[in-house]
Write a protein that holds these residues in place. Structure first.
Motif, PDB file in Angstrom:
ATOM      1  N   LYS A   4      14.111  31.176  98.700  1.00 27.01           N
ATOM      2  CA  LYS A   4      13.412  29.788  99.315  1.00 27.01           C
ATOM      3  C   LYS A   4      12.108  30.568  99.382  1.00 27.01           C
ATOM      4  CE  LYS A   4      16.010  26.331 100.179  1.00 27.01           C
ATOM      5  NZ  LYS A   4      16.976  26.045 101.033  1.00 27.01           N
ATOM      6  N   PRO A   5      11.397  32.296  99.612  1.00 22.73           N
ATOM      7  CA  PRO A   5      10.514  32.273 100.311  1.00 22.73           C
ATOM      8  C   PRO A   5       9.174  32.421  98.853  1.00 22.73           C
ATOM      9  CG  PRO A   5      11.941  33.389 101.523  1.00 22.73           C
ATOM     10  CD  PRO A   5      12.954  32.284 100.426  1.00 22.73           C
ATOM     11  N   ALA A   6      10.325  32.947  98.115  1.00 22.80           N
ATOM     12  CA  ALA A   6       9.402  33.151  97.193  1.00 22.80           C
ATOM     13  C   ALA A   6       8.776  31.835  96.014  1.00 22.80           C
ATOM     14  CB  ALA A   6      10.081  33.504  95.789  1.00 22.80           C
ATOM     15  N   LEU A   7      10.056  30.919  96.143  1.00 22.22           N
ATOM     16  CA  LEU A   7       9.756  29.512  95.378  1.00 22.22           C
ATOM     17  C   LEU A   7       8.578  28.901  96.233  1.00 22.22           C
ATOM     18  CD1 LEU A   7      13.163  28.409  94.327  1.00 22.22           C
ATOM     19  CD2 LEU A   7      11.473  29.092  92.549  1.00 22.22           C
ATOM     20  N   ALA A   8       8.782  28.747  97.414  1.00 20.02           N
ATOM     21  CA  ALA A   8       7.680  28.236  98.458  1.00 20.02           C
ATOM     22  C   ALA A   8       6.594  28.870  98.084  1.00 20.02           C
ATOM     23  CB  ALA A   8       8.384  28.598 100.065  1.00 20.02           C
ATOM     24  N   LEU A   9       6.262  30.332  97.959  1.00 24.15           N
ATOM     25  CA  LEU A   9       5.003  30.880  97.489  1.00 24.15           C
ATOM     26  C   LEU A   9       4.619  29.870  95.737  1.00 24.15           C
ATOM     27  CD1 LEU A   9       5.070  34.111  98.362  1.00 24.15           C
ATOM     28  CD2 LEU A   9       3.858  32.588  99.279  1.00 24.15           C
ATOM     29  N   LEU A  10       5.417  30.045  95.001  1.00 21.55           N
ATOM     30  CA  LEU A  10       4.697  29.937  93.725  1.00 21.55           C
ATOM     31  C   LEU A  10       4.395  28.742  93.706  1.00 21.55           C
ATOM     32  CD1 LEU A  10       4.429  29.758  90.839  1.00 21.55           C
ATOM     33  CD2 LEU A  10       6.834  29.997  91.048  1.00 21.55           C
TER      34      LEU A  10
END
Length: 197
Positions: free
Chosen positions: A177-183
């Motif tokens: 989720k953190p990576a998806l949130a950044l993107l």
């Protein structure tokens, strides 16, 4: 040593918590305001993810399940959208096979098999959802918000019918989720700065 371990654990927990909060917040944004309380029909649009090869990938399997759990009404229709962006068969066809064969879905199902981007997903499903009283766009939360932003740009009259899907669940996909949130946040900023999709 204990300070380093504690600091690292705190940082990881903070990052995971941030990703969770961003997804939760995104799941509630850009919804419609003129949704009829007692409308009888709903369209659940599941956005495909780049699928390499002729077997449905884990992301598309999850998106189909999230779409199915978002169905609230007997008059609901599942709309699967995605062309052959990463492989031979259109993503929508792979998702349809999974919905019917593995998940046992027997309701109304429509496929849109030409899209190669989120902008095209939204544009190409419009004829399939125009008559729905309630519209749900399903993907991971920030990508679904991006699709809702595109519907507001392309057809604001339909965007007023947008309602919350059940694609957000606490703890689901927690580690990415953190990576998806950044993107997702980067993509939403780009949309805000541009005049088109």
């Amino acid at each position: 040593m204990n300070t380093i371990v504690t600091g690292t654990c705190s940082l990881v927990l903070a990052l995971l918590g941030w990703g969770e909060v961003e997804h939760w917040r995104a799941s509630k944004r850009r919804l419609g305001s003129a949704v009829p309380r007692h409308g009888t029909s709903e369209a659940i649009v599941v956005l495909g993810f780049r699928n390499r090869g002729n077997r449905i990938n884990a992301v598309n399997r999850w998106r189909v399940r999230a779409g199915l759990r978002s169905l609230d009404r007997a008059e609901g229709r599942l709309v699967l959208s995605g062309g052959p962006a990463g492989g031979g068969r259109p993503e929508a066809e792979l998702m349809a096979d999974y919905a019917r064969g593995v998940c046992g879905y027997s309701g109304e199902l429509l496929v849109e098999t030409e899209s190669r981007s989120t902008w095209e997903n939204v544009r190409n499903v419009i004829p399939l959802i125009e008559d729905a009283d309630r519209i749900k766009l399903v993907s991971h939360s920030l990508h679904a918000e991006k699709a809702r932003a595109y519907l507001w740009r392309q057809r604001p009259d339909l965007a007023t019918r947008l309602v919350k899907a059940r694609d957000y669940r606490f703890g689901e996909w927690l580690l990415i989720k953190p990576a998806l949130a950044l993107l997702g946040l980067r993509n939403l900023r780009r949309i805000a700065r541009s005049s088109v999709g």
